[in-house]
Structures are given as C-alpha cells and as structure tokens.
Design an enzyme around this catalytic site. Structure first.
Site, short mmCIF file in Angstrom:
data_model
loop_
_atom_site.label_atom_id
_atom_site.label_comp_id
_atom_site.label_asym_id
_atom_site.label_seq_id
_atom_site.Cartn_x
_atom_site.Cartn_y
_atom_site.Cartn_z
N GLU A 192 0.79 -1.23 0.00
CA GLU A 192 0.00 0.00 0.00
C GLU A 192 0.82 1.29 0.00
OE1 GLU A 192 -3.22 0.20 -0.37
OE2 GLU A 192 -3.50 -1.97 -0.42
N SER A 208 -34.08 -23.13 -23.29
CA SER A 208 -35.14 -22.57 -24.13
C SER A 208 -35.74 -21.28 -23.59
CB SER A 208 -36.25 -23.61 -24.33
OG SER A 208 -35.79 -24.69 -25.11
#
Length: 895
Positions: free
Chosen positions: A116, A393
């Site tokens: 960081e 479908s």
C-alpha cells in the site's frame, strides 16, 4: 579658414559615423528590455499562480472535516431500509478485533507497507514520487485512473470521507487532512488506525479479525502467504474474498509477494515458495467457517455489490449510509422459507440448489432473491446473481422469436417447418424428443419448445439483429452464434428476469436493481434508480407475451405445472443438455438427464426467473419431477405474492390486430368464409402486415347445372339428370318435394342422374340437387315435373267407342287418345323439357306452367347409369336409402 574647414569636415565625418553607430546601440538596449519584460511577466505569473493556487487550495480545504480524535476510533454502520422505508438491517461495525501496533508482527507490517505505501515511514502524509506517477497516469488514461493515496491518506479517506466521486476538492481536502494527521499522530499510531479500520469482507473490519475468520490464526501465527493474502484484500475486499473467490484471491496474493520481494522484505526463494501455496489449503474448512446473523443476506449482498460497483470509494460497512432498497419483506421471507425449509416445494436432496430473482415488472426493482439453500452461509455464493448457467429454451423469446417479431414483423401465425436440419456449419441439431412435427405456427413452436423452428427464426433475423435485441434486454452478449438460439450461452436469473420483465412492461426495460437511493453522513442523497428505456415495439411485447401464455395453458405447452388458474401469466421453460464428451467424462448414462432446469415468467405486476441444478454440473438432474422443480417454485411464489393483489391482463395495443388463419396451411393463409370453425385459428398480426391470401381448401363447391326432370310413360319413371364439371371428391345430395310438401332426401350419390320409379300420377315433383365436398355444400339447383293422370281403358260399347279404342291402339304412344290429355301432355312436356332446369338461386315456384328455372336441356348421364328409386304413395324412402344415410352419417363422424 582651412583649419576651420578641416575641423568642420572632421566634425561632419564624425557626425556621420555617430549616425551609423546609433541604431546598433538602440537595438542592444531594446533586446535587454524585452528579456527583462519576459522575466518580469513570468515571475508575476508565477507569483499570481502561487497566490491563486494557495487561494484555491484554501477555498477547497476550508470545508474539510475537523480532525476529530473521536472519529478516528470506530467505523459507523449503515442502515438498510425496504421498499416502504422500514428498517431491515444494519451493516458494519459489528465484527472487529482490535490490535495495538506493538502486537502487529513485522511480517504483517511488511506485507501491508510493501503493497500500500512502500515509503510510509519516509513521507509526511503525501508521497511526491507516488503522486507524480499518478499524475502521469491520469493525464494518460483520464482523471481518476490511478490513485496516489498513501496509508495516511487512506486513513483520512476511511474515517472522514465517503463521497462516491473522485473530485479535485475532495483530493485537496484529503491531502490537507493527511498533513494534519501526520503532524498530530506518529507513524505507528497512523498504521494502527489503518489496520484496524480496513474492511476485510465477510461483514468484518480489521486485520486481526480477518486472520481469525479466514485462517483461524492469531496475527503472530500467520504464514507468509497468509499475511500476503490479507495485505492484498483492502483494494477490493469482496472481490478478493478467499472463501468466495479463491482463484482471484490467489492471483492478488502473488502480486503482493512480488512487491514484498521488490522492496527487499523477502528473498526471491521465499517469494517463489509462497506463491506455490494453494489458497484453499490455507483456509478454514467450510464446515468450520464462522457465520453471522445478518438477515436477508442474498439481498443485502446484492445491495452492497450495486453500491460498490457504481461508487467504489463508498464503504457500506463503515460509512454510516442510509440505504433505501426495493425489497418486499413479505416476498423475501416467503422465498427464504421455500429455499431453507423445503416444505413449500420438495427438493430432491440437500445438495440440490436453486437461484430465484423476483422483480417488479414495471420498475425492475428486485423484490426478493433466493441466493442458496443453506441458511448458515452468509454473504456466500448467490445463485441468483453470481452464478451464470446456460438458460436453455428460456432464451428463445430473447434471441429468436422476439427479434423475428420486432424486425421482420412476424405474426403469431407465422408458419415454420419442424424438420431434420443442421446448423449452417453442418453440425446437427435436434428437438428435445428427437422427433419432427412438420409445419407449425410460431405460436405452437414456442408452446412446444421446438428447437428447429427457433433456429430458423434466428437465421431469418440474422445474428447481428438477434444480438442487438438481446443486449438491449440486458443480456451482455459479445457475439450471437447459432447455438445461442437454443440457449447455449450463460446468464444469471437476474439477467433473464430483467429481459422477461420488458415483455411484460409493453417493451420498456428497467435494469434490475436493489437500491433506490442512499444518503451519506452529511445528508447528500445519491439516486441509484436506472432510467427506463424502450427496447422493443409494443406489438413485439404483446405478441411474445400472448404466445408465452400458451406455454402454461395449451395442451401442448411445456409449462403446465407453472400455470396458476385465474391469473394472466406468461412464461417459458428451459433445460440444457450434456455433450457426449461430458457424458463420457462424468459417466452419465441416462440420456434424458440435464445439468440445468429453468422457468421464467411474468404477470403485469411481477417477473420471476428460477434456475435449479447442482453446484457442480457433473451432478445431473434426473428425468421426471426433479426437472420440474423450477416450475413448482415459480407457481408457489407467484401465487403467494399475487394473493389479494389486482392483476390486470396484458392489453392488446393498437398496433396489433386479430386475424383468422386456416389450420395446416403452409405458408399460413387466411381462413375462407367456408373454412369449418374447427379448422380456424385466431392469431395476432402486426397492423399493416397481415396476410392477403385466402385458403381455397374449404371453398364452397359450385352448384350443379342443367338439372332436368322428365317422365317416361313407358317405364313409368321420372328420370332426373344434371351436369357437373370436375367431380373429384364431389357427391350430390338429391331431395324431393311432392305437391309442395316437405322436402325429403332421396339419396347421396356420386352419379349425375337418378330414376324414380312408379311416381304418383297427377302429382308434381320438385327436385333439389346440391353438390357436397368435405363438410361444404353448394347452393341448390332445382327442377320439377308433373306426372300425368292415368286414364283407365273402357270396354267397347258402340262403334264410336270401338273406333276410339282402335285409334288409341293405332297410336303406340297413346298421345292422341284424349284431346285434353294431349294438351296437358304437350304442355307438361314443354315445361318438363324447357323449364325443368338448374335454378341458380334455389327458387322454384312449384308451378308447371310458371317455372322460372334456366334450363339448358343437358340431360347427359356421364356414367351411363341411373339409380332407381321406388315411389310408394309419394314416400321416397326405402331400406337402401336408409342404409345410404347411415353410411353418410358415419363418414361425417369420422371426419
């Protein structure tokens, strides 16, 4: 004088020389002045810039929050509300173990600092080197593309800022407070604030809590790969959650390890050894993982995901937000009862999973989510939103028939041949039952879920248009291959429900969303509701909806188990198949087993999509009731939420009109006026795009012509004949009325003549002939004949009578035996020969001398045969006729 002259001459020369030199001196002086001016201007601009910058910076930071020590202690939880603004949960500030700086192992410090802020202990809150790199990246890739935040700035941001926008003002305030924080607190205190504040997913904050939850270790027990994994999480905690995303977490961990090596915290060998470690091997076993009591976690997880996606700088767990959602608590409670208890709908086994998305059809707001069937797993895998499986479908309205109606203006009557075929590349395709049904309407193809008609619709529209239509409905397809026509792509229930809601909302699409808005701590309200978008014509939405209603109600429909009597609802089933390779790989022997079973449907109020199956696709859903669970879930939930709610039917728009189609016509044709009602289909068409061709199959046959009736005195028979053109499939119904009485059927024959034996003398016979084909009959054609009275022979009494008898005998035809009878006979003969004919209008006056039929005297018998019908006291029925009628009735029943 000479000297004076010489002196003047010298002066002149000197004057000329000075004039020559004068411009050069002037130019040198001007150049110096210009340089001074430019320098002065630059210095002035610099001073003004510094002053302006300072003033601007001062203006930007004047509203910065105060560096309140109390604010630096604990995060603030966020409150979540339902659709009626009732509080349903608080998130954050509930699971945090605090750790002091001196108790943080160097391994953990090194991992976080290398990841960081590698110069954390060197800068004073702002890192100029990091800032310079970020400025270059922002110029290159756009503002906000790369951050320059130090750990100090992140502490400031986490504790004091939660604005979702990256603005210059906020960045200036953040920098100012970072400098202030560095002046008031030591580096160790700032680092302690940081590691205890950071959100680590799983509804927890702080590195100490994360070590316990993920690894069941204290900080000083963490290994190098474990510490690196935790150090990599703050960038995107939920994305790098190792419980939910182990592969992504491992990639991020390996980046952290490389950064630790780069900054000299570990050797190359240590880095490589740690990178080989499997993340999943280091985690707490699934059965031992801690859970929390967060309610409605599938829904709340979606809420958090939506805010994080749109506003990544906002932290739901720490920023004290007020979040207003679309949740219907009653619906969510019912869905969770169904999912967790297994009593409303019975599930095959404990491992059988389901994902449910329930939307408001009109707004797209998420009313409820069924994320998984394990109540002990919190903020885990959400099968409604996270997992994407092939929709089968359920894709047909989205990729095939919807685009066909939208772009080609197909009506519901559009006929397609269900026949053996292949994809364009020659790959085979079949229907689910491996059969072919021939020509059928688009409606019937959708109701029966036939694959080949769906593919043909996709091909007719084209892949580009099909993809465009699907993308507009929220299905993020980069391509549209032919296999997509039957659902061979991946989607979530959230996406399918969103697409279907547009069909139920007259073609208007709203992105599915769980958050209406949220408020920041300072009262700023952020609106999250999406804008409505018209994605199809209203006729497309209505025609698809009307066909999908038949999926549930038609005798051929595949979704009958989802039907809710009395509720206007539309929907579609969907199943997927295993490839032959997968069957062999996983040992699946039953060809009817499937990996996924879906149902998606909607009313005008609610839209719902349901997926069912197993987490691992190698576990099949067996044939039978297990593949119907999705339909049962849909019916149970939709029935429950529709109770005591007025549900309007889908309204036919003005752009749609009703038409009558004749069954079995290919291509589809309009029904004729003579098409039997049993052969008529009521369908819908896009206005202005209706059919023009009328079916001729059931056209009314032509009436017989040249109907002629004559009496043969020698044989005592009435001979009736008529003409007809093409007699293929034609029969004739012959009826008679005697002396104006009721008409009775004589016979039904394929011939064009009949004979009536021994008619009643003195009676008038009116015959009616109609042509019959299938169930249709022609207009009647008529003719009549009067049978002459018979004169009884008298014994000879005198010479005159004898002579009369002899004269009678001399006349073989007996035509001159009586003057009156001659006249009548001639008159009758004339009428019979000229007036007994086809009456096109079926009007017969029944008058021998005033018959208006148009005769053509064509009495030909095409077959050279005739039917003898015995007349007995004007009765025309006999045993043969009764049998003929019975046979005819039987034929009609069978037809």
């Amino acid at each position: 004088m000479t000297d004076k002259y010489q002196t003047r001459e010298e002066r002149r020369k000197q004057l000329e020389a000075s004039k020559k030199n004068a411009p050069k001196k002037a130019k040198k002086k001007s150049g110096m002045n210009l340089f001074k001016r430019v320098l002065l201007i630059l210095l002035t601009i610099g001073i003004i810039g510094i002053i302006a910058g300072g003033v601007t910076f001062a203006i930007m930071v004047k509203d910065a929050p105060e560096l309140n020590p109390e604010t630096l202690k604990d995060p603030i939880s966020s409150t979540i509300y339902d659709k009626n603004d009732k509080e349903i949960a608080k998130v954050g500030a509930v699971n945090r173990d605090y750790v002091n700086y001196e108790d943080i192992p160097d391994l953990v410090k090194d991992a976080f600092i290398a990841t960081e802020d590698s110069r954390f202990f060197e800068h004073h809150g702002i890192d100029p080197i990091r800032l310079g790199g970020a400025v270059i990246a922002n110029f290159r890739d756009g503002f906000g593309s790369e951050g320059a935040s130090t750990i100090t700035q992140q502490v400031v941001k986490n504790f004091f800022f939660n604005q979702p926008q990256k603005t210059l003002t906020r960045k200036a305030q953040e920098a100012w407070l970072a400098l202030e924080l560095e002046r008031k607190y030591s580096k160790e205190e700032i680092f302690e604030m940081y590691v205890n504040k950071i959100f680590m997913s799983e509804n927890m904050s702080g590195v100490k809590t994360a070590a316990r939850v993920y690894f069941d270790n204290s900080l000083d027990e963490l290994t190098l790969p474990e510490a690196a994994l935790l150090a990599g999480m703050p960038q995107a905690p939920n994305a790098y959650n190792p419980f939910n995303n182990p592969e992504r977490a491992e990639k991020r961990r390996n980046i952290v390890l490389s950064l630790m090596h780069q900054h000299g915290y570990i050797s190359k060998e240590e880095m490589e050894e740690a990178q080989k470690t499997s993340v999943e091997d280091t985690l707490v076993a699934k059965e031992d993982r801690q859970t929390n009591d967060l309610p409605y976690d599938p829904f709340i997880k979606q809420v958090i995901a939506e805010i994080e996606k749109k506003y990544p700088d906002v932290n739901v767990y720490t920023d004290g937000l007020e979040i207003y959602t679309t949740m219907d608590i009653e619906a969510q409670d019912y869905v969770e009862e169904l999912m967790y208890e297994g009593e409303i709908v019975e599930f095959p086994d404990e491992d059988f999973q389901a994902g449910i998305t329930l939307l408001d059809t009109k707004t797209g707001g998420i009313l409820a989510l069924g994320g998984d069937r394990d109540p002990d797993v919190k903020l885990g895998t959400n099968y409604a939103t996270d997992i994407k499986r092939q929709p089968g479908s359920t894709a047909k309205p989205i990729l095939d028939y919807g685009p066909a109606v939208e772009y080609l203006k197909w009506g519901t009557y559009q006929t397609i041949v269900d026949e053996r075929t292949t994809y364009s590349d020659g790959t085979s395709i079949s229907n689910w039952d491996d059969s072919y049904k021939g020509s059928m309407t688009m409606r019937k193809a959708l109701e029966m879920s036939r694959n080949i008609p769906a593919l043909k619709a996709f091909q007719a529209v084209g892949a580009e248009k099909a993809q465009e239509f699907a993308v507009n409905l929220g299905i993020p397809l980069e391509n549209a291959f032919e296999s997509y026509a039957i659902g061979a792509f991946e989607a979530s229930t959230l996406e399918i429900a969103g697409a279907y809601s547009a069909f139920g909302n007259e073609g208007v699409y709203n992105t599915p969303h769980a958050v209406r808005s949220f408020k920041l701590k300072d009262g700023t309200k952020i609106n999250m509701e999406p804008k409505s978008k018209v994605v199809m014509q209203d006729y497309t939405a209505f025609l698809i909806t009307d066909m999908l209603k038949g999926v549930l109600t038609s005798s051929d429909g595949t979704g009958s188990l989802a039907n809710i009597p009395g509720l206007p609802v539309a929907g579609k089933t969907g199943t997927t198949n295993y490839s032959e390779a997968d069957r062999k790989k996983w040992g699946i022997t039953n060809s009817k087993s499937v990996p996924d079973a879906w149902f998606a449907g909607y009313t005008t109020n609610f839209t719902m999509a349901v997926w069912t199956g197993y987490t691992e696709q190698k576990n099949p859903i067996l044939p039978g009731s297990d593949q119907k669970v999705a339909q049962k879930i849909f019916k149970a939930v939709m029935s429950h939420i529709s109770e005591d709610v007025e549900t309007a039917d889908f309204k036919k728009p003005d752009s749609v009109e009703t038409i009558k189609i004749e069954k079995g016509t290919y291509p589809a044709k309009l029904a004729s006026p003579y098409t039997p009602s049993s052969q008529i289909l009521t369908e819908y068409a896009v206005k202005g795009n209706i059919l023009n061709e009328v079916s001729q199959k059931y056209n009314k046959p032509n009436a017989p012509t040249g109907v002629k009736a004559s009496y043969n005195e020698n044989s005592d028979q009435i001979e009736l004949s008529w003409d007809y053109g093409d007699k293929d499939g034609i029969k004739f119904d012959v009826s008679v009325s005697v002396d104006g009485g009721a008409s009775e059927q004589l016979t039904i024959t394929a011939d064009t003549s009949i004979k009536i034996t021994k008619p009643t003398a003195g009676s008038t016979y009116t015959f009616t002939v109609k042509a019959i084909k299938d169930d249709l009959e022609s207009d009647p054609a008529s003719s009549n004949i009067s049978v002459p009275e018979k004169i009884e022979e008298q014994p000879p009494g005198d010479s005159n009578e004898t002579i009369d008898d002899e004269e009678d005998q001399d006349d073989p035809n007996g035509e001159e035996s009586d003057d009156n009878q001659d006249d009548e006979g001639d008159e009758d003969s004339d009428n019979g020969g000229e007036n007994n004919s086809n009456n096109e209008n079926g009007n017969n006056n029944g008058n021998d001398n005033n018959n208006n039929g148009n005769g053509n005297n064509n009495g030909n018998n095409d077959n050279g045969n005739s039917d003898d019908v015995q007349n007995n006291n004007t009765s025309t029925t006999d045993t043969n006729q009764d049998k003929e009628r019975n046979r005819n009735n039987n034929r009609n029943d069978s037809q």
